[in-house]
Design an enzyme around this catalytic site. Structure first.
Site, PDB file in Angstrom:
ATOM      1  N   ARG A  22      -3.302  -4.425   7.836  1.00  0.00           N
ATOM      2  CA  ARG A  22      -4.356  -3.484   8.241  1.00  0.00           C
ATOM      3  C   ARG A  22      -5.487  -4.204   8.963  1.00  0.00           C
ATOM      4  NH1 ARG A  22      -6.810  -0.819   3.416  1.00  0.00           N
ATOM      5  NH2 ARG A  22      -5.751  -2.345   2.095  1.00  0.00           N
ATOM      6  N   ASP A  58      -6.295   1.914   8.230  1.00  0.00           N
ATOM      7  CA  ASP A  58      -4.973   2.500   8.463  1.00  0.00           C
ATOM      8  C   ASP A  58      -5.129   4.003   8.682  1.00  0.00           C
ATOM      9  OD1 ASP A  58      -5.084   3.793   5.973  1.00  0.00           O
ATOM     10  OD2 ASP A  58      -3.821   2.311   4.980  1.00  0.00           O
ATOM     11  N   TYR A  90       6.963  -8.443   8.350  1.00  0.00           N
ATOM     12  CA  TYR A  90       6.693  -7.018   8.501  1.00  0.00           C
ATOM     13  C   TYR A  90       7.021  -6.523   9.902  1.00  0.00           C
ATOM     14  CZ  TYR A  90       3.660  -7.679   4.377  1.00  0.00           C
ATOM     15  OH  TYR A  90       3.164  -7.982   3.136  1.00  0.00           O
ATOM     16  N   ASP A 120       0.834  -1.196   0.000  1.00  0.00           N
ATOM     17  CA  ASP A 120       0.000   0.000   0.000  1.00  0.00           C
ATOM     18  C   ASP A 120       0.874   1.253   0.000  1.00  0.00           C
ATOM     19  OD1 ASP A 120      -2.355  -1.470   0.082  1.00  0.00           O
ATOM     20  OD2 ASP A 120      -2.447  -1.475   2.276  1.00  0.00           O
TER      21      ASP A 120
END
Length: 314
Positions: free
Chosen positions: A178, A86, A72, A44
Site C-alpha cells: 500500500r 488502498d 506479490y 490485509d
C-alpha cells in the site's frame, strides 16, 4: 485420520478477499482440536493469495519463517489518493492522469533496492501502546518513523487504460505494498492507491502449494485434510544441517547447547550467527540452532567449547 486429527505442520491457504488473516485462522481452528494455530505474514482483507497457517508445534516456526521474503502481484490505480492507501479507504484526492509510459516505467523501477518506507496510517504498527489504525479511526494522525527495507525486484508488468499499473514485487519482510503504491503515485505527481493485491509467495511457500477454503472444507468432510498439512521440516531443507548421534541427540532435544564434545557431523561450513537445522540419526529435524562460532565442517569431539545455542525447538 479422523475429522478432528490434524498433524503438527503448515497448511497453505489461498486467502480470499474480504477476510482478515485472523478470520482464516478462526476457520481452520474449527477443523482441529490443536490449541495452537497461527498465520505467517499478515494479509490485509483486500489481499488474496498465499497465507501459511501453522498448526501445533509448527507455530514455533512462525517468527522464523515470517522473516523470509515475499512476492506479490499488485494493481495500482493512478489519480486517486485514499486515507488507507488502498481502494477500501476514503478518497481524499482525485487528479487527472497524464503520464507517459516511459516515465511510469522509470519511476516504478527507481524503487528497487534498499529504500526507506513510511507505513500507512491505517496499520497494526503500535505507537504508545496503541495500533496506528486505532489512532486514525479517532481522527488522530500519528506518523510512524520510516522503515528500512529492500525491494529485491520490481517489474512493471502492464499498464491498463493508461491509469492502472500492474506490478510484480519481490521484497523483504515488513514491506507495505500500500505504501509502495502511494509513493509511486506521489513520485509520478498524480497520486495513487492500491486496487488489488495477490501474494504469490512467502518464503518457500507459493501458490502451487495453496488450497482454497472451499477445498479445505471439502477435504475436512472427506477426512483427508491431514494430507494437506505439510511437515515443518519441509520448509527447513534450505538450511544447512548438523546431524547429532548417540546420546547427544537426547541432550539436543532437551535444549542443550551444541558443543565440540558432542557426537555430531556436518558436511558444510557454518558461519558465526548463521541458523542451521539439527537432525537426529534418523533424519528427523529436532531444532534450529544459531552458531556462536565458525563451524568448519569437521566431525565432533573437539573439546567442550560451545559452538551453537538453540534458537527454536521443534
Amino acid at each position: 485420520m479422523s475429522h478432528s486429527d490434524l498433524p503438527d505442520g503448515i497448511l497453505i491457504v489461498d486467502k480470499p478477499g474480504g477476510l482478515t488473516s485472523h478470520d482464516v485462522v478462526l476457520k481452520i481452528r474449527k477443523y482441529t482440536p490443536q490449541k495452537k494455530v497461527g498465520f505467517i505474514g499478515t494479509l490485509d482483507p483486500l489481499a488474496t493469495g498465499v497465507l501459511p497457517i501453522c498448526i501445533g508445534k509448527a507455530t514455533r516456526l512462525s517468527s522464523f519463517l515470517s522473516s523470509q521474503d515475499k512476492e506479490y502481484l499488485a494493481h495500482i490505480l493512478l489519480g486517486i489518493r485514499t486515507d488507507t492507501d488502498d481502494i477500501s479507504g476514503r478518497i481524499v484526492e482525485e487528479r487527472e492522469v497524464s503520464v507517459p509510459p516511459g516515465k511510469v516505467k522509470k519511476v516504478v523501477e527507481s524503487f528497487t533496492g534498499d529504500i526507506e518506507q513510511i507505513p500507512p496510517l491505517y496499520s497494526a504498527i503500535k505507537r504508545g501502546g496503541k495500533k496506528l489504525y486505532q489512532y486514525a479511526r479517532e481522527g488522530k494522525k500519528i506518523s510512524p518513523p520510516p522503515r528500512k527495507l529492500r525491494i529485491h525486484s520490481l517489474e512493471l508488468a502492464d499498464i491498463l487504460d493508461g491509469k492502472e499499473l500492474v506490478i510484480k514485487v519481490r521484497c523483504s519482510k515488513g514491506t507495505y505494498i500500500r505504501s509502495l503504491a502511494r509513493d509511486i503515485g506521489k513520485e509520478l505527481g498524480c497520486g495513487a492507491t492500491l486496487k488489488e493485491l495477490r501474494r504469490l509467495a512467502s518464503g518457500n511457500f507459493d501458490l502451487s502449494m495453496a488450497h482454497s477454503l472451499v477445498e479445505i472444507h471439502q477435504a475436512y468432510q472427506e477426512g483427508s485434510l491431514g494430507n494437506m498439512v505439510m511437515p515443518p521440516g519441509e520448509f527447513l531443507k534450505d538450511l544447512k544441517a548438523v546431524v547429532v548421534r548417540g546420546g547427544s541427540d537426547n541432550r539436543i532435544r532437551n535444549g542443550a547447547p551444541l558443543t565440540g564434545a558432542m557426537d555430531y557431523f556436518q558436511d558444510q561450513s557454518i558461519g558465526r550467527g548463521e541458523h542451521f537445522r539439527v537432525e537426529d540419526g534418523k533424519g528427523e529435524i529436532v531444532a534450529i540452532y544459531r552458531a556462536e562460532q565458525d563451524m568448519e565442517g569437521e566431525q565432533g569431539r573437539r573439546g567442550d567449547i560451545i559452538l551453537a545455542r538453540p534458537y527454536i525447538m521443534l
